[in-house]
Write an enzyme that holds these catalytic residues in place. Sequence first.
Site, mmCIF file in Angstrom:
data_model
loop_
_atom_site.group_PDB
_atom_site.id
_atom_site.type_symbol
_atom_site.label_atom_id
_atom_site.label_comp_id
_atom_site.label_asym_id
_atom_site.label_seq_id
_atom_site.Cartn_x
_atom_site.Cartn_y
_atom_site.Cartn_z
ATOM 1 C CE1 TYR A 42 50.974 16.688 29.154
ATOM 2 C CE2 TYR A 42 49.752 14.895 29.023
ATOM 3 C CZ TYR A 42 49.701 16.400 29.203
ATOM 4 O OH TYR A 42 48.646 17.140 29.653
ATOM 5 C CB SER A 89 40.194 15.145 27.500
ATOM 6 O OG SER A 89 41.354 14.112 27.371
ATOM 7 C CG LEU A 90 38.297 9.800 24.996
ATOM 8 C CD1 LEU A 90 38.824 8.887 23.953
ATOM 9 C CD2 LEU A 90 36.905 9.390 25.345
ATOM 10 C CD GLU A 115 33.872 4.827 18.024
ATOM 11 O OE1 GLU A 115 34.344 5.902 17.988
ATOM 12 O OE2 GLU A 115 32.622 4.873 18.130
ATOM 13 C CE LYS A 117 42.915 8.708 22.826
ATOM 14 N NZ LYS A 117 43.731 9.367 22.298
ATOM 15 N NE ARG A 138 40.488 18.661 23.184
ATOM 16 C CZ ARG A 138 41.302 17.565 23.653
ATOM 17 N NH1 ARG A 138 40.723 16.692 23.821
ATOM 18 N NH2 ARG A 138 42.704 17.743 23.855
ATOM 19 C CE LYS A 288 33.817 6.753 21.402
ATOM 20 N NZ LYS A 288 33.522 7.711 20.118
ATOM 21 C CE LYS A 312 47.258 7.834 24.686
ATOM 22 N NZ LYS A 312 47.259 8.960 25.679
HETATM 23 P P1 NAD Z 1 43.640 12.444 24.106
HETATM 24 O O1 NAD Z 1 44.151 12.817 23.095
HETATM 25 O O2 NAD Z 1 44.526 11.162 24.542
HETATM 26 O O3 NAD Z 1 42.281 11.475 24.125
HETATM 27 C C1 NAD Z 1 41.088 12.466 23.754
HETATM 28 C C2 NAD Z 1 40.724 12.661 22.316
HETATM 29 O O4 NAD Z 1 40.923 11.372 21.441
HETATM 30 C C3 NAD Z 1 39.536 13.261 21.950
HETATM 31 O O5 NAD Z 1 39.408 14.708 22.226
HETATM 32 C C4 NAD Z 1 39.533 12.931 20.396
HETATM 33 O O6 NAD Z 1 39.821 14.076 19.709
HETATM 34 C C5 NAD Z 1 40.229 11.831 20.310
HETATM 35 N N1 NAD Z 1 39.702 10.522 19.718
HETATM 36 C C6 NAD Z 1 40.371 9.947 18.715
HETATM 37 N N2 NAD Z 1 39.624 8.953 18.242
HETATM 38 C C7 NAD Z 1 38.530 9.103 19.081
HETATM 39 C C8 NAD Z 1 37.229 8.076 18.856
HETATM 40 N N3 NAD Z 1 37.287 7.127 18.258
HETATM 41 N N4 NAD Z 1 36.390 8.315 19.784
HETATM 42 C C9 NAD Z 1 36.342 9.638 20.572
HETATM 43 N N5 NAD Z 1 37.669 10.264 20.626
HETATM 44 C C10 NAD Z 1 38.453 10.109 19.897
HETATM 45 O O7 NAD Z 1 43.422 13.458 25.240
HETATM 46 P P2 NAD Z 1 43.835 14.884 25.365
HETATM 47 O O8 NAD Z 1 43.367 15.325 26.593
HETATM 48 O O9 NAD Z 1 43.779 15.663 24.247
HETATM 49 O O10 NAD Z 1 45.572 14.897 25.308
HETATM 50 C C11 NAD Z 1 46.161 14.010 26.300
HETATM 51 C C12 NAD Z 1 47.223 13.347 25.380
HETATM 52 O O11 NAD Z 1 47.789 13.891 24.395
HETATM 53 C C13 NAD Z 1 48.191 12.491 26.631
HETATM 54 O O12 NAD Z 1 47.560 11.398 26.822
HETATM 55 C C14 NAD Z 1 49.478 12.540 25.692
HETATM 56 O O13 NAD Z 1 49.503 11.272 25.212
HETATM 57 C C15 NAD Z 1 49.399 13.558 24.519
HETATM 58 N N6 NAD Z 1 50.198 14.766 24.985
HETATM 59 C C16 NAD Z 1 51.521 14.769 24.927
HETATM 60 C C17 NAD Z 1 51.932 15.797 25.292
HETATM 61 C C18 NAD Z 1 53.892 15.650 25.268
HETATM 62 O O14 NAD Z 1 54.291 16.695 25.396
HETATM 63 N N7 NAD Z 1 54.358 14.887 24.566
HETATM 64 C C19 NAD Z 1 51.533 17.057 25.998
HETATM 65 C C20 NAD Z 1 50.322 17.014 26.213
HETATM 66 C C21 NAD Z 1 49.394 16.028 25.706
#
Ligand code: NAD
Length: 329
Positions: A42, A89-90, A115, A117, A138, A288, A312
């Site tokens: 992805y 998101s981030l 921090e 993740k 969210r 951050k 990541k």
């Molecule tokens: P993300 O999950 O990579 O990052 C954003 C999220 O990180 C925030 O919304 C928050 O919930 C979380 N987070 C965790 N610890 C945190 C901290 N200490 N401080 C701040 N935030 C923190 O982004 P996203 O937009 O939710 O999802 C994208 C990711 O999800 C992609 O990078 C992918 O890896 C995964 N994804 C996978 C598929 C798949 O089919 N495998 C599909 C969609 C998304």
Amino acid sequence: HKTENLTQASAYERIQQLKIKIIKWGQEYYAEDAPSVTDDVYDKAYAELKMLEEQFPMLKTVDSPTQKVGDNNLKSDLAKVSHAVPMLSLGDVFSLDEVNLWWYKKGISNEYNLELKIDGLAIALVYQNGELKQASTRGNGLIGEDVTENIKMIKAIPQKLTEPLTIEVRGEVYMPKKAFAKLNQEREEQGLPTFANPRNAAAGSLRQLDSTVTKKRQLSAFMYYTVETDKLEVTTQAELLTKLANLGLPVNQTNQVVHDKKEIAKFIQEYTGIRDELDYGIDGIVIKVNSLAIQNELGNTIKVPKWAIAYKFPPEEAKTDIIDIEWTV
Ligand code: NAD
């Protein structure tokens, strides 16, 4: 995928292909909690789409997955809640060099809070006069799902704060690794489909119509954010975490304030090495800007805060790649 010498017409074709795939994968992941591809697959497709849109800005449209947060269908039967302040998101990076570039771009700050993740799903908790009143996911960033009754099944989340504050706090709900292994084992024995990873298991367990299901799933949480820092008399992200913990909220204690990019590399390397030993899944490190005033000044894009970035981890099989990488800038 090679993008040099790409014509606008062929970039358009490729962008269409990528969008169709990414939207389908997003639906499986966010709405059905059942991804059919790994995060790495992805992430690569997403990065390629982003790069093509940067190269051909004419081809960037508002409906692109790069311009949207999370689940854009929101078709579940759970009630909907609108977020007064969007849940974002981030931005993510995949190498120390990219962290480094970000460090220089954000040159106006010299202090960062690191921090873990947490690999779970984002949650917003609303407390009124210190009492837990509402919890929501969210969703698409603007509208989430009401999971108030389910959240009450999570022991780590207090029904009451230590002070009678009216405040919205945000963080991550996750499933501890042991609970995940047990759940999948039980599901296998019952002939039910297993969850792909603890993140999807946590989301599937929280986004339930029947809260007794959530109760059985042993979820936990870490909080790290509020949209109302003015109510807490804190000036930095690190102080915010301490304050949230003092309010009785679950806070991850591994954060570290740093002033030097070498310290970031060290932190990343340390957790790349020990992430398997933690009780919960992490998929990266969040860097951050520590000052809340500077965070405010930097603001957000439509999708991500400009004051934070997620490094990541490489996918499991490539995990050792990072260990010896030195800063090159
Ligand atoms: P993300 O999950 O990579 O990052 C954003 C999220 O990180 C925030 O919304 C928050 O919930 C979380 N987070 C965790 N610890 C945190 C901290 N200490 N401080 C701040 N935030 C923190 O982004 P996203 O937009 O939710 O999802 C994208 C990711 O999800 C992609 O990078 C992918 O890896 C995964 N994804 C996978 C598929 C798949 O089919 N495998 C599909 C969609 C998304």
